[in-house]
Design a protein around this motif. Structure first.
Motif, PDB file in Angstrom:
ATOM      1  N   LEU A 508       3.055   5.145  -4.664  1.00 47.85           N
ATOM      2  CA  LEU A 508       3.065   3.703  -4.909  1.00 47.85           C
ATOM      3  C   LEU A 508       2.803   2.876  -3.669  1.00 47.85           C
ATOM      4  CD1 LEU A 508       6.099   3.380  -7.348  1.00 47.85           C
ATOM      5  CD2 LEU A 508       3.687   3.679  -7.890  1.00 47.85           C
ATOM      6  N   SER A 509       3.338   3.271  -2.505  1.00 45.78           N
ATOM      7  CA  SER A 509       3.201   2.432  -1.316  1.00 45.78           C
ATOM      8  C   SER A 509       3.326   3.306  -0.074  1.00 45.78           C
ATOM      9  CB  SER A 509       4.273   1.329  -1.291  1.00 45.78           C
ATOM     10  OG  SER A 509       5.572   1.897  -1.247  1.00 45.78           O
ATOM     11  N   GLU A 528       0.873  -1.727  -0.614  1.00 44.17           N
ATOM     12  CA  GLU A 528       0.873  -0.972  -1.852  1.00 44.17           C
ATOM     13  C   GLU A 528      -0.267   0.033  -1.849  1.00 44.17           C
ATOM     14  OE1 GLU A 528       0.714  -3.498  -5.206  1.00 44.17           O
ATOM     15  OE2 GLU A 528       2.676  -4.412  -4.864  1.00 44.17           O
ATOM     16  N   GLY A 529      -0.027   1.180  -2.504  1.00 42.31           N
ATOM     17  CA  GLY A 529      -1.071   2.170  -2.699  1.00 42.31           C
ATOM     18  C   GLY A 529      -1.486   2.881  -1.431  1.00 42.31           C
ATOM     19  N   GLN A 534      -3.416   4.048  -6.212  1.00 38.60           N
ATOM     20  CA  GLN A 534      -2.087   4.628  -6.403  1.00 38.60           C
ATOM     21  C   GLN A 534      -2.288   5.969  -7.106  1.00 38.60           C
ATOM     22  OE1 GLN A 534       0.003   1.488  -8.498  1.00 38.60           O
ATOM     23  NE2 GLN A 534       0.797   0.624  -6.594  1.00 38.60           N
ATOM     24  N   VAL A 586       6.557  -0.268  -9.983  1.00 37.49           N
ATOM     25  CA  VAL A 586       5.739  -0.618  -8.819  1.00 37.49           C
ATOM     26  C   VAL A 586       6.426  -1.671  -7.978  1.00 37.49           C
ATOM     27  CG1 VAL A 586       3.536  -1.596  -8.097  1.00 37.49           C
ATOM     28  CG2 VAL A 586       3.594   0.022  -9.993  1.00 37.49           C
ATOM     29  N   GLU A 587       7.043  -2.642  -8.639  1.00 39.00           N
ATOM     30  CA  GLU A 587       7.729  -3.699  -7.894  1.00 39.00           C
ATOM     31  C   GLU A 587       8.950  -3.161  -7.159  1.00 39.00           C
ATOM     32  OE1 GLU A 587       9.639  -8.139  -8.765  1.00 39.00           O
ATOM     33  OE2 GLU A 587       8.777  -6.934 -10.385  1.00 39.00           O
ATOM     34  N   GLY A 589       9.201  -0.275  -5.870  1.00 36.59           N
ATOM     35  CA  GLY A 589       8.757   0.512  -4.731  1.00 36.59           C
ATOM     36  C   GLY A 589       8.987   1.998  -4.855  1.00 36.59           C
TER      37      GLY A 589
END
Length: 819
Positions: A508-509, A528-529, A534, A586-587, A589
């Motif tokens: 994800l990050s 991100e990613g 991702q 995703v938010e 993390g």
């Protein structure tokens, strides 16, 4: 000579008059044009006249040897008379007898033909009476009269259409067969039919068209699509819903066919026919018309608004209460205040977001103007109180500071933290924030800061965290590096492996910490990613990518590395039947992290600097080497110039120094900072400094500082830096040393509008600090000479250079006990 008198018979004259006065009637349905005679009269004269007229008309209209329309001559002797020199008296009776016989035969033939025609017409009338139109009466005032249908393309034969009930519709083809069938239909429609038409192969065209129809009938979706389009256009919502459910039951449209938002496919979508140029031009023209209509409506609305405002203004004026000017001024003030308050609020939000990103929380700041004023007033009062205490302590600020800090280590630390930061500290923080591009920073590792590593310098690493293994290797990228400009580019490859036998993970990050050698802080890079994606890793899968790290760093002789890097990757484990992470995941993390082990960017052999041991008696050589290293050579001194101090070479020139530096009466504050930022004639010169303990020796009064200078062209045209001039005064000295030379670091860079030139240099100072009075050891200022260039970017517009001021700044010693 006397000619015999011609005596035409009465029958001939009657026939001629009858022919001349009777209109010919033709029937388009008879092969031979036959004229109808009038009804017979009982009188002999009428009968003979009718017979004679019929005979004459038969001669005129019936094909034969004596037909006038074919160019033959009618001999009047056959009807009586003495035309063309014949004796009518001799043959009068004979001719009349022959004419009467012929008339009787012709009358009989005509009567037979008329009887046959009447019988045919009566038969047609009976047939029509038995049909649909029997007894039909036409209304002369009916705008839509009934019209007898014409034969169609297939005549009057009915077209046999097989209609399958909806409940019996079955999809007999598989998805692949439907896709192949659609591709074959598109091939026939777009290519085969057009090719056969160009070749004028009618039989082949008919066969291909019939094949296209058979293929369309083989898939029931095409028929349902036509019915759905018709129902949608007619507004039959119930039928549309019913047909859509039926289409879904049959498997929907074939693969490769896009259905529009209305639920049905157009003819162009089915056969993949592109938009024609005419259609495109029509759409563009329609958009232009719509835009014009929209603008005209807006203009009309604005006009009506202005008219209403003018009307209200006039009415107010007529009532004697015209205050429109005051009202307009008030509205302008309100709009201006709203705009200013909006800008202030937006700026406040940006500051809070930046502080939260760098500090982790929003600091306590004044919320309004009154709070800001009270805070500033309190700081001013506290400063006045501190000044008075110092005066009461005997004028020695150091003595007061020692007494104030001798109350205990804890109290001193707390007082130090609560004390407002000085201008130098604020300038350093600002410079660090600007140098990092707004990214958050963390305290760096001390061994990287001084360039003396305490761990092995590995250019690669491999670490396993849970089911994830992260491997990294780095190398120097010579093609993208510029060592003279201290620009070094490194390339690193990261390989991430999912070692889990059952779980699927999604990255994800990422978060990296990078510290360049000589820097006291770490840059934090996060986002991100990975490379804009991702990626999802199934059990045993590997994700690998390569990236670059451009670094602005100067090699140090005590180490071979340019930077140190480590970090982590955040990921989640997907549950069964989950294709990708949800927005909430995703938010958040991710729920786990994989460590990126520590590794180093190692200089290649040709870019490394070998350490040099400097003897105590080589002070002059050290200073000359440092000045050569920073490429700021001092011009040769004049033979008669006296030495400024023992053991030190005299610069090119000297100037009288400033009293506060000579007496050491300099305290860091608002005007005494270790940084500066000046703008002159559109050229900004910014400088920051830092102490280099690894290259200093306080016991020998050798102190080395590094200063970073960034020159930015903020004007509208290109410029070229041509020379520099610096004035440096060390503490306790009564003179200033002037250092000047051509170019900057040996070059004369050209800066276009918006471009910057940045370089680092060192200032090795041999000076005895006055720590009892001030931590400042030197003061420096100067200017850069530049010329403006023409549009070609190379030709100077004037031979007289302009000056960009290098603002005054100081070299301030840190707390040497903590270094």
């Amino acid at each position: 000579p006397d000619r015999p008198t011609m005596k035409p018979s009465s029958v001939a004259l009657t026939a001629l008059v009858a022919v001349a006065s009777t209109s010919l009637v033709a029937d388009a349905f008879t092969p031979n044009v036959i004229a109808r005679s009038t009804s017979s009269s009982p009188s002999s004269a009428s009968a003979s006249a009718s017979a004679t007229s019929a005979a004459a008309r038969y001669l005129l209209l019936t094909p034969g040897a004596n037909r006038l329309t074919q160019g033959t001559n009618l001999s009047m002797s056959s009807v009586g008379g003495g035309f063309l020199g014949q004796d009518s008296n001799a043959d009068d009776e004979e001719s009349e007898d022959e004419d009467e016989d012929d008339d009787e035969d012709e009358d009989a033939d005509e009567l037979d033909l008329a009887a046959r025609r009447r019988s045919l017409r009566s038969a047609d009338a009976d047939a029509e009476a038995e049909g649909v139109y029997a007894g039909l009466k036409l209304d002369p005032y009916d705008p839509n009269p009934a019209i007898k249908p014409r034969p169609g393309r297939y005549g009057f034969r009915p077209v046999d259409e097989v209609v399958i009930p909806d409940d019996e519709l079955v999809q007999t083809m598989s998805a692949d067969e439907r896709k192949d069938n659609l591709e074959a239909m598109r091939q026939i429609k777009k290519n085969d039919l057009a090719d056969l038409r160009l070749r004028k192969d009618h039989a082949g065209w008919v066969e291909a068209n019939n094949d296209l129809k058979r293929r369309e009938l083989s898939d029931p979706w095409f028929g349902l699509n036509d019915r759905l389009r018709e129902a949608y256009q007619l507004g039959e919502d119930d039928t549309v819903t019913y047909l859509q459910g039926l289409i879904d039951k049959l498997g929907g449209p074939p693969q490769g066919l896009a259905v529009g938002p209305r639920g049905y496919a157009l003819h162009t979508d089915i056969y993949d026919i592109g938009m024609s140029p005419g259609r495109q031009a029509s759409m563009i023209e329609q958009e232009i018309i719509d835009d014009r209509v929209k603008r005209h409506k807006a203009m009309a609305a604005e006009t009506r608004k202005n008219q209403d405002a003018a009307k209200r203004k006039f009415e107010d004026k007529m009532r004697g209460g015209d205050n429109s000017d005051e009202r307009e001024a008030k509205e302008r003030r309100e709009r201006m205040m709203a705009r200013l308050m909006g800008e202030l609020e937006e700026d406040k939000k940006k500051r809070e977001e930046r502080a939260k990103e760098q500090l982790g929380k929003v600091p306590d700041m004044p919320t309004d103007i009154q709070s800001s004023f009270d805070s500033a007033l309190k700081e001013a009062r506290d400063d006045v109180k501190r000044q008075r205490r110092r005066l009461l302590a005997g004028g020695d600020p150091e003595a007061f500071d020692d007494d104030a800090e001798s109350s205990g280590a804890g109290a001193a630390d707390e007082a130090e933290e609560s004390k407002p930061k000085g201008a130098a500290a604020k300038a350093r923080e600002k410079a660090a924030a600007e140098a990092s591009g707004g990214r958050p920073r963390l305290p760096g590792d001390s061994d990287v800061t001084i360039g003396e590593l305490t761990i092995p310098t590995e250019a690669s690493s491999s670490s396993t965290t849970g089911p994830v293994t992260v491997e990294v290797s780095s190398s120097y990228n010579t093609e993208q590096s510029d060592p003279p400009m201290r620009k070094h580019c490194f390339q690193y490859t990261i390989r991430i492996t999912n070692n889990s036998p059952t779980d699927t993970i999604q990255l994800l990050s990422r978060r990296f910490e990078i510290q360049t050698v000589g820097s006291s802080t770490k840059d934090v890079v996060q986002g991100e990613g990975v490379t804009g994606r991702q990626p999802i890793l199934k059990p045993g899968e590997v994700f690998e990518y390569t990236s670059t790290a451009p670094l602005s760093v100067r090699p140090i002789g005590t180490t071979i590395i340019a930077a140190r890097m480590k970090g982590e990757y955040r990921y989640i484990t997907l549950v069964a039947d989950q294709e990708t992470a949800t927005p909430e995941q995703v938010e958040d993390g991710g729920d786990a992290s994989a460590e990126l082990g520590m590794f180093h960017f190692v200089f290649p052999e040709e870019q490394r600097v070998k350490p040099v041991q400097i003897a105590d008696d080589d002070d002059d050589d050290e200073e000359e080497e440092e000045e050569e290293d920073e490429e700021e050579a001092i011009p040769p001194k004049a033979a008669e110039a006296p030495a400024a101090k023992a053991g030190r070479a005299s610069p090119s020139s000297t100037l009288p120094g400033e009293t506060d530096m000579e007496l050491g009466d300099v305290r860091p504050g608002i005007d005494i900072t270790d940084a500066s930022d000046s703008v002159t004639d559109g050229v900004r010169v910014r400088v920051t400094t830092s102490y280099k303990p690894e290259r200093s020796d306080p016991g020998q009064n050798k102190h080395c500082f590094q200063y970073n200078i960034r020159i930015t062209n903020e004007s509208s045209g290109p410029i070229q830096l041509v020379s520099r001039r610096f004035e440096i005064q060390t503490v306790g000295s009564s003179t200033k040393d002037v250092v000047q030379g051509a170019g900057v670091t040996g070059r004369q860079p050209i800066l276009k509008p918006g471009e910057s030139f940045e370089y680092n240099s060192t200032a090795p100072l041999s000076v005895k600090p006055m720590l009892s009075k001030t931590p400042v050891v030197a003061r420096m200022e100067g200017e850069y000479n530049f010329v403006r260039l023409g549009e070609d970017g190379t030709t100077p517009l004037s031979s007289d250079p302009l000056q960009a001021r290098l603002g005054q700044f100081h070299f301030i010693l840190p707390d040497l006990g903590s270094v």
